[in-house]
Design a protein around this motif. Sequence first.
Motif, PDB file in Angstrom:
ATOM      1  N   ARG A  83      81.948  -0.682  75.007  1.00 17.84           N
ATOM      2  CA  ARG A  83      80.851  -1.602  74.769  1.00 17.84           C
ATOM      3  C   ARG A  83      79.565  -0.818  74.634  1.00 17.84           C
ATOM      4  O   ARG A  83      79.449   0.295  75.135  1.00 17.84           O
ATOM      5  N   HIS A  84      78.614  -1.439  73.957  1.00 18.70           N
ATOM      6  CA  HIS A  84      77.332  -0.786  73.731  1.00 18.70           C
ATOM      7  C   HIS A  84      76.242  -1.696  74.246  1.00 18.70           C
ATOM      8  O   HIS A  84      76.218  -2.878  73.931  1.00 18.70           O
ATOM      9  N   ARG A 100      80.514  -9.264  73.123  1.00 17.67           N
ATOM     10  CA  ARG A 100      81.844  -8.696  72.986  1.00 17.67           C
ATOM     11  C   ARG A 100      81.784  -7.181  72.834  1.00 17.67           C
ATOM     12  O   ARG A 100      82.436  -6.471  73.554  1.00 17.67           O
ATOM     13  N   LYS A 101      80.987  -6.738  71.901  1.00 15.00           N
ATOM     14  CA  LYS A 101      80.940  -5.309  71.645  1.00 15.00           C
ATOM     15  C   LYS A 101      79.525  -4.758  71.841  1.00 15.00           C
ATOM     16  O   LYS A 101      79.329  -3.736  72.459  1.00 15.00           O
ATOM     17  N   ARG A 102      78.560  -5.472  71.305  1.00 17.61           N
ATOM     18  CA  ARG A 102      77.177  -5.019  71.388  1.00 17.61           C
ATOM     19  C   ARG A 102      76.368  -5.988  72.235  1.00 17.61           C
ATOM     20  O   ARG A 102      76.213  -7.145  71.876  1.00 17.61           O
ATOM     21  N   LEU A 145      63.088 -11.599  78.620  1.00 17.46           N
ATOM     22  CA  LEU A 145      64.158 -10.940  77.881  1.00 17.46           C
ATOM     23  C   LEU A 145      64.931 -11.920  77.008  1.00 17.46           C
ATOM     24  O   LEU A 145      65.267 -13.018  77.450  1.00 17.46           O
ATOM     25  N   TYR A 146      65.233 -11.488  75.805  1.00 15.37           N
ATOM     26  CA  TYR A 146      66.043 -12.263  74.887  1.00 15.37           C
ATOM     27  C   TYR A 146      67.375 -11.551  74.714  1.00 15.37           C
ATOM     28  O   TYR A 146      67.411 -10.324  74.588  1.00 15.37           O
ATOM     29  N   ALA A 147      68.450 -12.325  74.705  1.00 16.84           N
ATOM     30  CA  ALA A 147      69.787 -11.763  74.529  1.00 16.84           C
ATOM     31  C   ALA A 147      70.293 -12.110  73.139  1.00 16.84           C
ATOM     32  O   ALA A 147      70.102 -13.233  72.678  1.00 16.84           O
ATOM     33  N   PHE A 148      70.912 -11.160  72.487  1.00 11.92           N
ATOM     34  CA  PHE A 148      71.424 -11.424  71.146  1.00 11.92           C
ATOM     35  C   PHE A 148      72.785 -12.091  71.228  1.00 11.92           C
ATOM     36  O   PHE A 148      73.679 -11.629  71.918  1.00 11.92           O
ATOM     37  N   ASP A 149      72.903 -13.204  70.529  1.00  2.62           N
ATOM     38  CA  ASP A 149      74.159 -13.922  70.482  1.00  2.62           C
ATOM     39  C   ASP A 149      74.937 -13.449  69.250  1.00  2.62           C
ATOM     40  O   ASP A 149      74.549 -13.729  68.118  1.00  2.62           O
ATOM     41  N   GLU A 150      76.013 -12.704  69.490  1.00  5.47           N
ATOM     42  CA  GLU A 150      76.771 -12.101  68.380  1.00  5.47           C
ATOM     43  C   GLU A 150      77.425 -13.151  67.496  1.00  5.47           C
ATOM     44  O   GLU A 150      77.697 -12.902  66.331  1.00  5.47           O
ATOM     45  N   LYS A 151      77.694 -14.319  68.064  1.00  7.70           N
ATOM     46  CA  LYS A 151      78.397 -15.343  67.279  1.00  7.70           C
ATOM     47  C   LYS A 151      77.426 -16.046  66.334  1.00  7.70           C
ATOM     48  O   LYS A 151      77.687 -16.148  65.148  1.00  7.70           O
ATOM     49  N   ASP A 152      76.305 -16.511  66.886  1.00 11.29           N
ATOM     50  CA  ASP A 152      75.340 -17.245  66.051  1.00 11.29           C
ATOM     51  C   ASP A 152      74.323 -16.333  65.378  1.00 11.29           C
ATOM     52  O   ASP A 152      73.481 -16.784  64.625  1.00 11.29           O
ATOM     53  N   LYS A 153      74.369 -15.043  65.726  1.00 13.08           N
ATOM     54  CA  LYS A 153      73.447 -14.067  65.149  1.00 13.08           C
ATOM     55  C   LYS A 153      71.988 -14.467  65.360  1.00 13.08           C
ATOM     56  O   LYS A 153      71.196 -14.527  64.425  1.00 13.08           O
TER      57      LYS A 153
END
Length: 142
Positions: free
Chosen positions: A32-33, A114-116, A126-134
């Motif tokens: 994971r990154h 999942r990965k990033r 803080l804002y978190a990036f949602d990999e699914k909804d981009k």
Amino acid sequence: MSPLIMMSNILGFMLIIVAASKPCYGLYLCRRHLYIRNDLENHLPLKINCWSNDNDFGLMILNFTQEASWSFKDNNIWGTKFECDMEFQLEGQMKRGQVVVYNNKKKIRTRECRKRCKWSVREYGLYAFDEKDKKWDFKIPW
Ligand SMILES: *[C@@H]1O[C@H](CO)[C@@H](O)[C@H](O)[C@H]1NC(C)=O
């Protein structure tokens, strides 16, 4: 041992490896990154001091748009946790926070990365990036 039995032992062993490495399927893919990026609207530097279960990464100064990143594998037995102290100037005042930015044993984001695992540090929090909804989700206020 007959070649057939040996083969079935090897297959069984491989199945165990695949099963044990869920949910990221495969050894390489399990990495994971984690990213922390300075997106402070006032463009001032961000000081972060991060540590994991067994490492202290020391003080880092991120200028506007710079990011710190780590690659690692989850430790499913002892857990993997990353935590940071963060500090920046906002309208002449020092803002500070201590934030858990990664924890594989506890849900800290609406959707697990999942990965990033990307974080954007802004004036409100803080804002978190949602990999699914981009898209960026506001998660942790200061
Ligand atoms: C951050 O900005 C300062 C001031 O402009 C500069 O001196 C320093 O080299 C920059 N640091 C990095 C890592 O780019």
